[in-house]
Design an enzyme around this catalytic site. Structure first.
Site, short mmCIF file in Angstrom:
data_model
loop_
_atom_site.label_atom_id
_atom_site.label_comp_id
_atom_site.label_asym_id
_atom_site.label_seq_id
_atom_site.Cartn_x
_atom_site.Cartn_y
_atom_site.Cartn_z
N PHE A 118 0.87 -1.21 0.01
CA PHE A 118 -0.16 -0.07 0.02
C PHE A 118 0.91 1.12 -0.13
CE2 PHE A 118 -4.18 -1.46 0.68
CZ PHE A 118 -4.18 -3.02 0.99
N VAL A 209 5.39 -0.62 2.73
CA VAL A 209 6.22 -0.12 1.37
C VAL A 209 7.43 0.69 1.99
CG1 VAL A 209 4.97 2.00 1.41
CG2 VAL A 209 6.18 1.12 -0.74
N HIS A 230 8.03 -9.05 15.63
CA HIS A 230 8.22 -7.34 15.73
C HIS A 230 9.87 -7.27 16.06
CE1 HIS A 230 7.96 -3.30 16.52
NE2 HIS A 230 6.65 -3.32 15.73
N GLU A 300 -2.66 -3.65 14.08
CA GLU A 300 -1.66 -4.65 14.77
C GLU A 300 -2.12 -5.23 15.91
OE1 GLU A 300 2.83 -3.94 14.23
OE2 GLU A 300 2.54 -3.38 16.14
#
Ligand SMILES: *[C@@H]1O[C@H](CO)[C@@H](O)[C@H](O)[C@H]1NC(C)=O
Length: 351
Positions: A118, A209, A230, A300
């Site tokens: 995106f 991105v 993470h 998230e």
């Protein structure tokens, strides 16, 4: 006398029905057999077998004569990190797999990997580095279909794509808040994974991105439901994870629960699994929104709740999404993908 006739009539009727039924069944079996034998054309049979093999994921086959280091049961190449979860899903670190062996087996499978990105608003500025670096490191030698969602198609740079790598640009409406972009993408992904595009690929990854590839990301990452640890929280006790702690949000995870903290910047798996995950996140977000609530880390937080109760089948270590290329730690031996340093103020429209 009259009763007898009626009785005989009914017996005959029953026999008639029975006879009809036996004939009908026989005919059906005959036509069923015909259908079965209609596909003896060898090329069709071969195609059916190939697509079945592909989709059932029937094992990985290695070739006679292909040599590689002997796997050991006694000496692990990585003793500084854990490479399996308590539910026996592998955690992928450099040194835990033989990429030439894995490659040699997946090369036979003719797979396609869909990848969504995106880039809304000023985030289009990250596209050039993302795509150029992906073309050097991401599933090189495999069929890749990028699906790029943007509100500024005119800003998508011209990138030379490798063989069998394809880019589809899909226009989406602009959104002002980066939180809405992040959450709105779950709905778009939910639809994409249910659309006919799903039949064009075997696996899907959803990537942020604002990141750049520095090392190989290949078939070792493929699995049914793949989560990425993470990069900030991998050494933390679970009660310090940034889970949603307010019971009023659907993303609420009570103290004492939790496995790992996963990033929403990279996740993947089969279309079916990613569809379930994104559908769940979209649904939970809209329940929150109806109560004027928003989870602390948006999609998230919901993703972490989903993955806590729907265990991923494969985990990727923070090598697969590192914090910043200039930061190092002894456990991460290869940085494969890393966030690019960015000025949030500048690219997030409402920050
Ligand atoms: C490999 O997959 C592609 C796309 O799914 C298909 O067009 C092609 O025919 C397949 N090749 C073989 C050898 O099965």
């Amino acid at each position: 006398m009259k009763l007898d006739r009626i009785f005989i009539f009914f017996i005959l009727l029953l026999l008639g029905i029975l006879f009809y039924w036996v004939c009908y069944l026989g005919y059906n079996q005959e036509s069923y057999r015909k259908q079965q034998t209609q596909t003896t054309d060898p090329s069709i049979v071969k195609n059916i077998l190939m697509s079945e093999e592909k989709h059932k994921n029937l094992g990985l086959q290695s070739s006679p004569g292909f040599l590689y280091s002997q796997p050991s049961l006694l000496v692990g190449s990585r003793t500084d990190v854990v490479s399996v979860t308590p539910w026996l899903a592998p955690i992928v670190w450099e040194g835990t797999f033989d990429s030439s062996l894995i490659d040699s087996m997946y090369k036979k499978k003719n797979i396609t990997i869909a990848t969504t990105v995106f880039a809304l608003g000023k985030y289009t500025r990250f596209l050039k580095e993302f795509l150029e670096s992906a073309e050097q490191h991401y599933f090189v030698g495999y069929r890749v279909r990028y699906y790029l969602f943007t509100d500024r198609p005119e800003e998508v740079p011209e990138i030379k794509l490798g063989e069998e790598h394809y880019l589809t640009i899909l226009k989406v409406p602009s959104m002002d808040r980066w939180q809405d972009i992040s959450m709105g993408r779950m709905e778009i992904l939910e639809k994409l994974t249910k659309s006919e595009l799903a039949s064009e690929a075997d696996y899907i990854f959803c990537l942020d991105v604002d990141a750049k590839f520095y090392g190989p990301w290949g078939v070792e990452t493929l699995g049914r439901l793949v989560a990425v640890i993470h990069p900030w929280f991998y050494g933390y006790p679970r009660d310090q994870f940034t889970y949603e702690r307010r019971p009023e949000s659907q993303a609420f995870i009570p103290a004492g629960e939790g496995d790992y903290y996963y990033t929403a910047a990279a996740f993947g798996g089969t279309f079916k699994e990613v569809h379930e995950l994104t559908k769940y996140c979209r649904e939970q977000q809209s329940i929150d929104a109806s109560k004027a609530t928003e989870a602390i880390w948006h999609d998230e937080s919901h993703l972490n709740k989903y993955l806590l109760y729907n265990k991923p089948s494969k985990l990727l270590s923070p090598e697969y999404l590192w914090r910043d290329i200039s930061m190092r730690t002894s456990q991460v031996k290869v940085i494969r993908l890393s966030h690019v340093a960015k000025n949030n103020e500048e690219v997030r429209q409402n920050a």
